[in-house]
Design an enzyme around this catalytic site. Structure first.
Site, mmCIF file in Angstrom:
data_model
loop_
_atom_site.group_PDB
_atom_site.id
_atom_site.type_symbol
_atom_site.label_atom_id
_atom_site.label_comp_id
_atom_site.label_asym_id
_atom_site.label_seq_id
_atom_site.Cartn_x
_atom_site.Cartn_y
_atom_site.Cartn_z
ATOM 1 N N SER A 168 31.147 53.138 29.261
ATOM 2 C CA SER A 168 31.024 52.196 28.142
ATOM 3 C C SER A 168 30.369 52.764 26.887
ATOM 4 O O SER A 168 30.361 52.083 25.853
ATOM 5 C CB SER A 168 30.258 50.948 28.585
ATOM 6 O OG SER A 168 31.136 50.030 29.197
ATOM 7 N N LYS A 214 32.245 52.684 23.621
ATOM 8 C CA LYS A 214 32.146 51.617 22.627
ATOM 9 C C LYS A 214 31.416 52.065 21.366
ATOM 10 O O LYS A 214 31.607 51.475 20.289
ATOM 11 C CB LYS A 214 31.465 50.394 23.235
ATOM 12 C CG LYS A 214 32.264 49.716 24.343
ATOM 13 C CD LYS A 214 31.536 48.500 24.881
ATOM 14 C CE LYS A 214 32.349 47.779 25.949
ATOM 15 N NZ LYS A 214 32.393 48.500 27.238
ATOM 16 N N SER A 237 28.101 44.848 25.824
ATOM 17 C CA SER A 237 29.110 45.751 26.379
ATOM 18 C C SER A 237 30.395 44.977 26.636
ATOM 19 O O SER A 237 30.956 44.974 27.739
ATOM 20 C CB SER A 237 28.616 46.425 27.664
ATOM 21 O OG SER A 237 29.364 47.609 27.915
#
Length: 462
Positions: free
Chosen positions: A119, A122, A304
């Site tokens: 993640s 991102k 997230s």
């Protein structure tokens, strides 16, 4: 008589002086302008024009480069190297620390190795969204006139935060609402004498596959992410309060909910609700807008949010003149990163980081963060980062003896997949120097989160 006239004159002067002193005191305490006594009020036929209301974007949340000394390289290197030797990290780890003000690499270990970022992808998605779309852009969901009178088309604008009828109010940032869109649509239709319509929906803004290369087959059933469509409510959740289950066709689900809501506002809708393509330039009927991109970026990073990350990536593709698909987004990311000077060492197949095909080096990650610290348009990247021990995915981290003293002093984006743990973000050293860091491991035998917290804490107290 003379005495009486003199007394009257003295009394009048005293009164005038008292009035003058009173007005002066009022002016000083109330920011009053004497010019207001003589300035005429606007005539009714010439109303005063309201001052434009500026769009408020996020400001800096960390010092953007103090003039304190850099951390002592030898000491910092020794402490980080010792922590990097922890068996929990496995045998492939990239680690970089960069001075945000100068871009100087303070520490590096396997800096150029491509690591599965999970993640922390991102960070890249949000940086390019801010750079390409701009922090104040908004995502619009609209209703337009169909080909005949009495036909309307619900047009998806790629806003997964669009709230459905069952969503509870009060979320941050404020979401566009399907109910509000239905209310506005019904009012416009009634004003034109229409009380019954045939409804279609257009989700063609996003194209290609609805799941990315490298996604596991259980991601959608387990609620990690919804099929990526340009029309959805509550990020494709059946129940907005629960991550799962996700609906199989978010666009059709949203259109059906819109049809039911129109009925509550007195507009009859035909039983058949089908996909259609809105004609370019079709007459608008009603629309709603998302929060600005800077707020969407903050939400993406703090929570997230996989669905929002994928939507932002596709909007970047469209803005860059490419198809709104996974492939288009991948190409657009590289293009925007190149303009920012941060494309080296980045290869992504999706926007959320769920794909195991993504590769980002620790140097590329830390360097992009350093670039964002100096660019006002990218500042929401800082303000959206979770705070160690307080918010988002770092809310329950930094609990070990070797990291808990730095609670609140680190902002970072986490990344977690099977055998992957990553952490990248910002810290201000004890001397007041803003630095960026990236610690990334993708052959983790078991959880390495406490070790990553320790590494970031070492940087913060250096």
């Amino acid at each position: 008589m003379v005495r009486r006239e003199r007394w009257v004159a003295l009394t009048t002067l005293a009164m005038l002086q008292a009035v003058t002193i009173t007005i002066g005191a009022y002016a000083m305490t109330n920011d009053f302008s004497l010019g207001a006594l003589t300035r005429p009020e606007p005539l009714p036929s010439e109303p005063a024009k309201p001052s434009p209301v500026p769009v408020v974007t996020s400001g800096p949340v960390l010092a953007t480069g103090g003039d304190g000394p850099l951390p002592t390289k030898g000491t910092l290197a020794a402490r980080l190297t010792d922590a990097l030797g922890d068996d929990a990290l496995g045998d492939r780890v990239g680690a970089v620390v960069i001075d945000a003000a100068t871009g100087q690499q303070i520490f590096a270990a396997d800096a150029a190795t491509g690591i599965t970022p999970a993640s922390t992808t991102k960070v890249v998605t949000c940086a390019v969204a801010l750079a390409s779309l701009g922090p104040d852009a908004r995502l619009t969901t609209s209703v337009v006139q169909g080909p005949k009178r009495g036909t309307i088309i619900l047009v998806g604008g790629g806003d997964p935060t669009l709230a459905g009828p069952s969503a509870k109010p009060g979320a941050y940032p404020k979401q566009a609402s399907l109910v509000q869109l239905a209310s506005r649509t019904a009012a416009a239709l009634k004003a034109s004498g229409v009380t019954k319509v045939t409804l279609s929906y257009d989700a063609s803004l996003f194209t290609g596959d609805t799941s990315a290369p490298g996604w596991k087959t259980n991601y959608i059933p387990d609620g990690e992410v919804a099929p990526v469509r340009a029309l959805a409510i509550d990020a494709g959740r059946l129940n907005p309060a629960s991550s799962s289950p996700r609906v199989g066709d978010p666009a059709a689900f949203a259109a059906s909910a819109f049809a039911r809501t129109l009925g509550k506002y007195g507009i009859g809708v035909g039983k058949s609700v089908r996909p259609a393509k809105a004609t370019p330039g079709a007459a608008p009927i009603a629309s709603v807008e998302s929060a600005p991109v800077y707020a969407l970026v903050e939400r993406t990073l703090t929570r997230s949010d996989n669905d929002l990350a994928e939507a932002l990536a596709r909007h970047v593709a469209i803005k860059e003149g490419l198809p709104g698909s996974f492939e288009g987004a991948s190409r657009a990311v590289q293009s925007v990163l190149k303009r920012l000077g941060g494309d080296k060492g980045v290869m992504v197949s999706d926007g959320s980081g769920l794909s195991i095909k993504n590769r980002i080096s620790a140097d590329a990650m830390a360097r992009l963060l350093a670039i964002s610290a100096k660019d006002p348009a990218l500042r929401p990247l800082l303000s959206g980062m979770p705070i160690a021990g307080f918010t988002g995915t770092l809310g329950h981290r930094f609990t070990s003896a070797d990291s808990k003293a730095e609670v609140g002093l680190v902002r970072g984006k986490t990344g977690t997949l099977n055998h992957v743990n990553t952490l990248a973000g910002f810290a201000t050293t004890r001397a007041g120097r803003l630095v960026t860091f990236a610690f990334m491991a993708d052959k983790v035998p078991y959880t390495a989160e406490p070790v990553l917290d320790r590494l970031a804490a070492i940087v913060a107290r250096s």
